[in-house]
Scaffold this active site. Structure first.
Site, PDB file in Angstrom:
ATOM      1  CG  ASP A  31      -1.802   1.215   1.345  1.00 55.73           C
ATOM      2  OD1 ASP A  31      -2.420   1.573   0.334  1.00 55.73           O
ATOM      3  OD2 ASP A  31      -1.884   1.842   2.428  1.00 55.73           O
ATOM      4  CB  SER A  32       0.232   4.810  -0.498  1.00 56.29           C
ATOM      5  OG  SER A  32      -0.929   4.876   0.306  1.00 56.29           O
ATOM      6  CB  CYS A  67      -3.347   0.273  -2.261  1.00 54.07           C
ATOM      7  SG  CYS A  67      -3.475   1.963  -2.853  1.00 54.07           S
ATOM      8  CD  GLU A 102      -0.406   7.172   6.063  1.00 58.71           C
ATOM      9  OE1 GLU A 102       0.670   7.350   6.652  1.00 58.71           O
ATOM     10  OE2 GLU A 102      -0.769   6.060   5.618  1.00 58.71           O
ATOM     11  CB  CYS A 125      -9.674   4.336   0.660  1.00 59.43           C
ATOM     12  SG  CYS A 125      -8.034   4.837   1.235  1.00 59.43           S
ATOM     13  CG  HIS A 174      -5.211   5.000   4.460  1.00 54.93           C
ATOM     14  ND1 HIS A 174      -4.653   4.482   3.312  1.00 54.93           N
ATOM     15  CD2 HIS A 174      -4.185   5.585   5.137  1.00 54.93           C
ATOM     16  CE1 HIS A 174      -3.352   4.742   3.299  1.00 54.93           C
ATOM     17  NE2 HIS A 174      -3.045   5.413   4.400  1.00 54.93           N
TER      18      HIS A 174
HETATM   19  N1  DGL Z   1      -4.972   3.040   1.003  1.00 56.29           N
HETATM   20  C1  DGL Z   1      -4.962   3.423  -0.349  1.00 56.29           C
HETATM   21  C2  DGL Z   1      -6.220   3.156  -1.107  1.00 56.29           C
HETATM   22  O1  DGL Z   1      -6.874   2.180  -0.778  1.00 56.29           O
HETATM   23  C3  DGL Z   1      -4.122   4.602  -0.740  1.00 56.29           C
HETATM   24  C4  DGL Z   1      -4.550   5.913  -0.329  1.00 56.29           C
HETATM   25  C5  DGL Z   1      -3.576   6.987  -0.784  1.00 56.29           C
HETATM   26  O2  DGL Z   1      -2.374   6.784  -0.683  1.00 56.29           O
HETATM   27  O3  DGL Z   1      -4.061   8.016  -1.270  1.00 56.29           O
HETATM   28  O4  DGL Z   1      -6.569   3.835  -2.041  1.00 56.29           O
END
Ligand code: DGL
Length: 266
Positions: free
Chosen positions: A11-12, A74, A155, A187, A189
């Site tokens: 993931d990011s 992600c 974050e 997402c 997150h």
């Molecule tokens: N957690 C990620 C997603 O599901 C990345 C979010 C990001 O880095 O903008 O899109």
């Protein structure tokens, strides 16, 4: 590649840890290598080409470590790079995204109903959920909304406070979501603010996150390919840039001391 080879997850940043955690719960004997591309966070604002380039580099790292499966934990990278990665990785590892398992789940449960979707700009603008849902079950009315402030907020550790409450209310108060039956957290997150989202809707709307369905998809694959591990698991965490929030989050999700290594992609 063998049964004892690790599962690669990327993931990011910390979002994919929600998926890694679900995988650890469902498959406690699997070793995991997690890559958080913290140097390029957030992915949601990046171009498709940039995310594809990051994803290929990360896939190389995970293949070098002998991963038998690569889980794109992600949505932004799944929407931009899933097809490319499958093509690139080929027989070296099996690739799983986070969008297809969710689309299958929603189409099996919500036929003829209204389902909201929140995600990053990259995921929403790609139109991928709408296209895949349309193919899976055209009777589902999918209502997408980009919510770009949520990833930086999470974050930075802003949840369960006034700021997160205000940002979440502003987004979810959109008239688009007036009559939805369910909301997809598009997402990885967002499971970290799942309780606050649930509170906003006062339990009226089913909140759907992909963590459990992705872990179940992985389990089904490992069983069918006879690749289930029966060894003691190890956990390795790589980050393209060191951040305190990442280290703190690995401790929340993985209680045992985790090896965190800096691994610049460029
Ligand atoms: N957690 C990620 C997603 O599901 C990345 C979010 C990001 O880095 O903008 O899109």
């Amino acid at each position: 590649m063998s049964r004892q080879s690790p599962i690669g997850i990327f993931d990011s940043g910390i979002g994919g840890l929600t998926v890694a955690h679900a995988i650890k719960q469902a498959l406690p004997q699997e070793s995991l290598v997690y890559f958080g591309d913290t140097a390029h966070l957030p992915y949601g604002d990046k171009s498709e080409a940039a995310i594809q380039a990051y994803s290929v580099r990360i896939a190389n790292v995970l293949i070098e470590r002998g991963c038998k499966v690569i889980v794109i934990a992600c949505n932004s990278a799944s929407s931009a790079a899933y097809e490319l990665l499958k093509e690139y990785v080929r027989h070296q590892a099996h690739v799983i995204d986070v969008i297809d398992p969710m689309v299958r789940h929603v189409s099996s449960q919500f036929g003829g109903r209204k389902v909201g979707l929140i995600g990053t700009k990259r995921t929403i603008q790609s139109g991928i959920y709408t296209a895949k849902m349309e193919r899976a079950d055209p009777s589902i009315q999918l209502l997408p909304l980009a919510t770009p402030l949520l990833v930086p907020m999470i974050e930075e550790g802003y949840f369960n406070n006034q700021i997160s409450h205000d940002v979440i209310s502003q987004y979810l108060g959109d008239p688009l979501f007036g009559a939805i039956d369910a909301l997809i957290l598009g997402c990885t997150h967002y499971p970290l603010i799942r309780d606050e989202i649930n509170e906003f809707f006062r339990g009226r709307v089913q909140i759907l996150d992909s963590t459990a369905v992705v872990a179940a998809t992985l389990k089904t694959y490992l069983e069918s390919a006879q690749l289930l591990s029966d060894a003691m698991p190890t956990y390795e965490f790589l980050v393209s840039d060191y951040t305190e929030s990442f280290e703190a989050s690995t401790r929340v999700f993985f209680h045992e001391p985790a090896r965190l290594q800096r691994y610049p992609l460029w």
